[in-house]
Enzyme design. Structure first.
Site, PDB file in Angstrom:
ATOM      1  N   GLU A   8       0.839  -1.197   0.000  1.00 42.57           N
ATOM      2  CA  GLU A   8       0.000   0.000   0.000  1.00 42.57           C
ATOM      3  C   GLU A   8       0.874   1.247   0.000  1.00 42.57           C
ATOM      4  O   GLU A   8       1.945   1.266   0.607  1.00 42.57           O
ATOM      5  CB  GLU A   8      -0.886   0.084   1.252  1.00 42.57           C
ATOM      6  CG  GLU A   8      -2.075  -0.828   1.287  1.00 42.57           C
ATOM      7  CD  GLU A   8      -2.979  -0.534   2.486  1.00 42.57           C
ATOM      8  OE1 GLU A   8      -3.194   0.666   2.800  1.00 42.57           O
ATOM      9  OE2 GLU A   8      -3.452  -1.498   3.102  1.00 42.57           O
ATOM     10  N   ASP A  30      -0.254   5.096   0.999  1.00 40.22           N
ATOM     11  CA  ASP A  30      -1.450   5.740   1.537  1.00 40.22           C
ATOM     12  C   ASP A  30      -1.292   7.230   1.796  1.00 40.22           C
ATOM     13  O   ASP A  30      -0.321   7.655   2.440  1.00 40.22           O
ATOM     14  CB  ASP A  30      -1.831   5.110   2.890  1.00 40.22           C
ATOM     15  CG  ASP A  30      -2.079   3.620   2.828  1.00 40.22           C
ATOM     16  OD1 ASP A  30      -2.379   3.112   1.737  1.00 40.22           O
ATOM     17  OD2 ASP A  30      -1.990   2.967   3.886  1.00 40.22           O
ATOM     18  N   GLU A  76      -3.684   9.559   4.037  1.00 39.15           N
ATOM     19  CA  GLU A  76      -4.815   9.476   4.958  1.00 39.15           C
ATOM     20  C   GLU A  76      -4.967  10.817   5.675  1.00 39.15           C
ATOM     21  O   GLU A  76      -4.040  11.278   6.353  1.00 39.15           O
ATOM     22  CB  GLU A  76      -4.591   8.364   5.988  1.00 39.15           C
ATOM     23  CG  GLU A  76      -4.525   6.977   5.365  1.00 39.15           C
ATOM     24  CD  GLU A  76      -4.170   5.893   6.361  1.00 39.15           C
ATOM     25  OE1 GLU A  76      -4.732   4.788   6.249  1.00 39.15           O
ATOM     26  OE2 GLU A  76      -3.327   6.140   7.254  1.00 39.15           O
TER      27      GLU A  76
END
Length: 214
Positions: free
Chosen positions: A29, A31, A33
């Site tokens: 992943e 990411d 966020e």
């Protein structure tokens, strides 16, 4: 990708934009966020990287603008030399390919995902602030989505041509940050970073699992 975050009380909520693969025993992943907050309090931007199922590589920064007021540009450069997270074309995170040290590095096909979800157990003030659905609906806006990438028809069989320098992002120009980018990145780390797994988390307590920190 341009993103505008929910403008109402978003404490406990997470708006995410990420690359993702969890198939055939491979979990990678990359990411972005955004950790929501109560009105008038800053929204933190957290980035995380999973390689070979190993995550907990969080870094958090304080943004220099209100991400709920207007659209801002978020992008990821990913090649065989480095992964760079950008906000409005300013590099805020760099993850180098350190496979020679035994550090995992994402090298498999991934999908693009966006989501808005309840992270009340951790996202805001360590989970002390919970999502309040009386302030909903919560709406994030996404626009100008664009991929400059190499197509692979199968998640299990990556296209080896994706490593070719025929793609501009694989050329030597993109192996490291440019001097002006490096300067901007150093300022982000000095002035804006509030948490770094290498100095505040697992990079200190589990150095053998996070060799990139040392």
């Amino acid at each position: 990708m341009k993103i505008k975050l929910p403008a109402n009380d978003s404490g406990g909520l997470v708006t995410a934009f990420y690359l993702y693969r969890n198939e055939s025993g491979v979990h990678d992943e990359l990411d972005f966020e955004f950790l929501g907050n109560r009105p008038g309090k800053p929204i933190a931007l957290q980035t995380n990287i999973f390689t070979n199922g190993v995550g907990s590589r969080e870094q958090r920064i304080k943004l220099w603008f209100d991400p709920t007021a207007d659209f801002h540009y978020y992008k990821i450069l990913w090649n065989q030399h480095q992964i760079v997270f950008f906000v409005d074309n300013i590099p805020i995170r760099v993850f180098k390919n350190n496979m020679i040290k035994g550090v995992g590095y994402p090298n498999s096909t991934m999908q693009v995902v966006v989501s808005l979800w309840d992270g009340s157990n951790w996202a805001t003030d360590g989970g002390q602030v919970k999502a309040d659905y009386t302030h909903g609906p919560f709406e994030a806006y996404f626009q100008d989505f664009n991929i400059n990438g190499c197509h692979s028809s199968s998640l299990s069989m990556p296209n080896i041509k994706c490593l070719s320098q025929d793609y501009r992002w694989n050329s030597k120009t993109y192996w490291t940050l440019k001097p002006n980018q490096q300067k901007a990145y150093e300022l982000i780390k000095e002035k804006r970073m509030t948490y770094d797994y290498c100095t505040d988390g697992v990079g200190m307590t589990r150095p053998d699992d996070y060799k990139e920190c040392h």
